[in-house]
Design an enzyme around this catalytic site. Structure first.
Site, short mmCIF file in Angstrom:
data_model
loop_
_atom_site.label_atom_id
_atom_site.label_comp_id
_atom_site.label_asym_id
_atom_site.label_seq_id
_atom_site.Cartn_x
_atom_site.Cartn_y
_atom_site.Cartn_z
N GLY A 39 0.83 -1.19 0.00
CA GLY A 39 0.00 0.00 0.00
C GLY A 39 0.87 1.25 0.00
N SER A 111 6.31 -4.70 -1.97
CA SER A 111 6.08 -3.30 -2.30
C SER A 111 6.31 -2.44 -1.06
CB SER A 111 4.67 -3.14 -2.88
OG SER A 111 4.52 -1.90 -3.50
N TRP A 112 5.32 -1.65 -0.61
CA TRP A 112 5.50 -0.88 0.62
C TRP A 112 5.88 -1.80 1.78
CZ3 TRP A 112 6.61 2.86 3.72
CH2 TRP A 112 6.21 2.79 5.06
N ASP A 264 8.77 -4.37 -13.92
CA ASP A 264 8.16 -3.51 -12.91
C ASP A 264 8.63 -2.09 -13.15
OD1 ASP A 264 7.14 -2.26 -10.72
OD2 ASP A 264 7.99 -3.62 -9.24
N HIS A 291 4.99 -5.66 -11.36
CA HIS A 291 4.97 -5.35 -9.93
C HIS A 291 4.27 -6.50 -9.19
CE1 HIS A 291 5.62 -2.52 -6.68
NE2 HIS A 291 4.39 -2.70 -6.25
#
Length: 309
Positions: A39, A111-112, A264, A291
């Site tokens: 996120g 990711s985050w 990505d 991604h």
């Protein structure tokens, strides 16, 4: 692997009036594996449960403060947004670890979640047995600039729409304008900014094989929470994202796997590559995914199986 997975869930009060939704699956006596979702603001979901062997491993996940099944949602308490920082989330992770009575664990994220995993491991290396990360980011200022400004060279039509959808002060960065709009007192201003942000997010991850539009950006509540938290963290460079590469020596002796998709484009592979160079003992796996993707997740499952023994 057992088909029926026992899920244990509950709620954990942490600082600043937040209450986290936490859950675990698998064997509580087995090696612990922490999952940190992306996120920021996406929530832990359920897919992480498939990435461990519940007959011999113990997976723990939680919805980060302000999102998912945790309360209050950031959109309900915008006054709490300033206390929602990486440092606060590191404290939350420690509270989760203590809640489950875990001494040390493997830390995983995407990711985050990769940024948060690295920040946590650098703050508490003595608590970490190994690290496995997918779609690697550090949320540095350069990464944020790339994804919100320079990416316009790849998607010029969509970027023009994205840039025009929010009012900017002279010289103001796009990410800062969106972060400001998503804190506006007018719900209509926040909703319009969240919708425009979601369209851009869906665009810049669209080059990966098998891409499909993310349904989260079409659900108003989920979209508003995601956009509010993402812009808050990105506007602040992840509250220390620029320092992560400098602190990589703190992870010396901790084994790790960095998995990243060559396609990505929203998170170029150079970030994972430079982290790998700065992290003795780490392995770098480059797939043909975007991604995230099937090859990347397969590599993550292998890393978790290898490390969590």
């Amino acid at each position: 692997m057992t088909d029926a997975v026992s899920i244990r869930s509950g709620r954990l009060k942490v600082a600043d009036g937040n209450e986290l939704y936490v859950e675990s699956v698998g064997d509580p006596s087995g090696p612990a594996v922490l999952w940190l979702h992306g996120g920021p603001g996406s929530g832990a979901g359920t897919a992480y449960r498939k990435r461990i062997d519940p007959d011999r491993q113990h997976a723990i996940a939680f919805d980060q403060r302000g999102c998912g099944r945790s309360t209050p949602l950031v959109t309900d308490r915008l006054d709490l947004l300033d206390s929602n920082t990486t440092s606060a989330q590191i404290d939350d992770i420690e509270a989760v670890r203590e809640h489950f009575g875990i001494e040390r664990w493997m830390v995983t994220g995407a990711s985050w979640g990769a940024t948060l995993a690295l920040a946590y491991a650098q703050a508490h290396p003595e608590r970490v047995t190994a690290i496995a990360l997918l779609a690697v980011t550090t949320t540095s200022r350069a990464e944020v600039e790339w994804i919100t400004e320079s990416m316009g060279r790849v998607f010029p039509e969509e970027w023009d729409r994205f840039a025009a959808a929010v009012a900017r002060d002279p010289g103001e960065r796009i990410v800062d304008a969106y972060a400001r709009a998503l804190r506006a007192p007018d719900p209509a201003v926040r909703a319009a900014a969240a919708a425009a942000w979601g369209r851009w997010e869906d665009t810049h991850v669209s080059l990966g094989p098998g891409w499909a539009s993310d349904p989260r950006w079409y659900d108003p509540l989920t979209r508003d929470v995601l956009a509010t938290l993402v812009t808050h963290y990105w506007s602040n460079s992840g509250f220390g994202g620029d320092d992560i590469i400098k602190r990589m020596p703190r992870l010396g002796g901790i084994p790790g796997v960095l998995v990243h998709g060559r396609r990505d484009i929203s998170g170029p592979a150079v970030v994972a590559y430079r982290l790998h160079q700065a992290w003795p003992g780490s392995s770098l796996v480059i797939t043909d995914d975007g991604h995230g993707g099937p090859d990347g997740w397969a590599a993550m499952r292998r890393a978790i199986a290898d490390f969590a023994v």
